[in-house]
Write an enzyme that holds these catalytic residues in place. Structure first.
Site, PDB file in Angstrom:
ATOM      1  N   SER B  11       0.644  -1.101  -0.072  1.00 10.67           N
ATOM      2  CA  SER B  11      -0.061   0.017  -0.081  1.00 10.67           C
ATOM      3  C   SER B  11       0.825   1.366  -0.022  1.00 10.67           C
ATOM      4  O   SER B  11       0.438   2.536  -0.513  1.00 10.67           O
ATOM      5  CB  SER B  11      -1.005   0.004   1.336  1.00 10.67           C
ATOM      6  OG  SER B  11      -0.295  -0.152   2.174  1.00 10.67           O
ATOM      7  N   ASP B 183      -0.539   7.526   9.806  1.00  7.18           N
ATOM      8  CA  ASP B 183      -1.096   6.720  10.613  1.00  7.18           C
ATOM      9  C   ASP B 183      -0.455   5.563  11.499  1.00  7.18           C
ATOM     10  O   ASP B 183      -0.669   4.587  11.830  1.00  7.18           O
ATOM     11  CB  ASP B 183      -2.412   5.977   9.713  1.00  7.18           C
ATOM     12  CG  ASP B 183      -1.610   5.033   8.640  1.00  7.18           C
ATOM     13  OD1 ASP B 183      -0.621   4.903   8.734  1.00  7.18           O
ATOM     14  OD2 ASP B 183      -2.519   4.652   8.175  1.00  7.18           O
ATOM     15  N   HIS B 186       1.713   4.406   7.184  1.00 11.91           N
ATOM     16  CA  HIS B 186       1.826   4.933   5.788  1.00 11.91           C
ATOM     17  C   HIS B 186       2.470   6.267   6.036  1.00 11.91           C
ATOM     18  O   HIS B 186       2.656   6.840   7.091  1.00 11.91           O
ATOM     19  CB  HIS B 186       0.306   5.045   5.157  1.00 11.91           C
ATOM     20  CG  HIS B 186      -0.130   3.719   5.207  1.00 11.91           C
ATOM     21  ND1 HIS B 186      -1.045   3.063   5.912  1.00 11.91           N
ATOM     22  CD2 HIS B 186      -0.130   2.713   4.125  1.00 11.91           C
ATOM     23  CE1 HIS B 186      -1.457   1.899   5.596  1.00 11.91           C
ATOM     24  NE2 HIS B 186      -0.801   1.582   4.232  1.00 11.91           N
TER      25      HIS B 186
END
Lengths: 235, 235
Positions: B11, B183, B186
């Site tokens: 991600s 977060d 990320h």
């Protein structure tokens, strides 16, 4: 593996991967479905674009779509400091026709999105001359940019391709001069968002959207936490 | 026409075209020299990456470089809520070796950049569970992420490929927990800038930079205002 969308244009395309840029937003939006390919050439007008188009689009495989975003440089006034970029509006129309014809001839199934030049904030342009501005007059005017925008829309209608009327769309925003533009010509964050949204909307009209395009490889939300490898069988 | 750089990862790669993202910054940086191709797969670990690698890299033509950026999911703890993504560190090392071997086998000239997982801010992770977190404990710890980062560096050294030690690099910043991360896992804007700078630096070590790579078509600053079409002769 993934289909492509080409972004063909001038500096407003070349700069579309700066912070919050519309090109980057398109990659983010289509991040598992489409490869977005940057073909932006700062300063180019449609005359120069036609000189390089065969080299730019040398691939066999038809892309899903091409955005064609010229006119801001063609619309430089012929008697001002950026005159060397000027292309008369009649030639601009013919050139856009030739660009569309080339793309349709090469790839009959590819969607073409003609994006009009944005509006111009003349006072701000005086602060950002590309070359020495001896006259002290803006090298572009909003009215003339509007003529090129109308020409771009006319070509889109004549050729039956998608159109984005940025010149009109942006001027609907109060304070568009600084809301949509960073230097009277190039795009602010909001201006970039508008281009992004308009391109996504245009493509959606032809069924090209993240909802309909095939997703590249299993997405995490569909992988079974109790048997993740099952999702990868047969890949 | 242009050479490619692939971004292969989880991600943190898939999200690299969000505002200020490191992928978008790479496109912007190489905007007339290289096509940057996004191959980020949220949630993936190296075990799943190996299941799909042949499909992801199905092209004949050797890219200039591939960034390989996995480990953040492998480092999920085996007894916490994201256990289904966990891969033991020894297998992680073997998997990275296999990924590098695959890429070297397919494209012997391509530069490979192994990027380590970033550090983890555990308290913040509790606010962002991917699935229900019954234990109330973070699904990743910074210490364990560090073990995976070290393993990634070891593989890079063993294989003689480029390495970016993000875990160490980011923790050099005071307040890295919120300065570099959005977060706890990320990347923030600053975190994205660090990855961008480190990848550009790594590639530069192998002579891959905007200073040395051929530029696609005449640039506006080199076009003669008195005879612009001269620049397009023979194209």
């Amino acid at each position: 593996m993934r289909p492509k969308i080409y972004l063909f244009g001038d500096s407003i395309t070349e700069m579309s991967f700066e912070d919050g840029g519309w090109g980057a937003s398109l990659v983010n939006h289509f991040n598992r479905t489409v490869d977005v390919v940057l073909r932006g050439y700062s300063g180019y007008n449609t005359r120069w674009a036609l000189k390089v188009i065969e080299k730019v689009f040398d691939e066999e495989t038809a892309p899903l779509a091409v955005t064609v975003f010229f006119g801001a440089n063609d619309a430089c006034l012929p008697d001002r400091c950026s005159a060397f970029q000027h292309v008369p509006v009649d030639e601009y129309k013919l050139n856009l026709h030739s660009i569309v014809s080339f793309l349709k001839g090469r790839w009959p199934t590819t969607q073409i999105v003609l994006i009009s030049p944005p509006p111009i904030d003349e006072p701000t342009r005086l602060l950002y001359p590309f070359i020495e501005n001896k006259l002290g007059l803006p090298e572009r005017t909003n009215e003339v940019a509007g003529n090129y925008a109308k020409a771009s829309l006319a070509v889109a209608a004549e050729c039956g391709v998608l159109a984005v009327d940025l010149w009109t769309r942006m001027q609907q925003l109060p304070g568009w001069q600084t809301a949509c533009l960073s230097d009277g010509l190039h795009l602010s964050k909001t201006g970039n968002e508008i281009v992004f949204e308009e391109v996504v909307e245009a493509l959606k009209k032809k069924g090209l959207s993240v909802e309909t395009l095939p997703v590249d490889l299993p997405v995490i939300n569909e992988i079974d936490p109790n048997d993740p490898l099952k999702s990868f069988e047969g890949i």
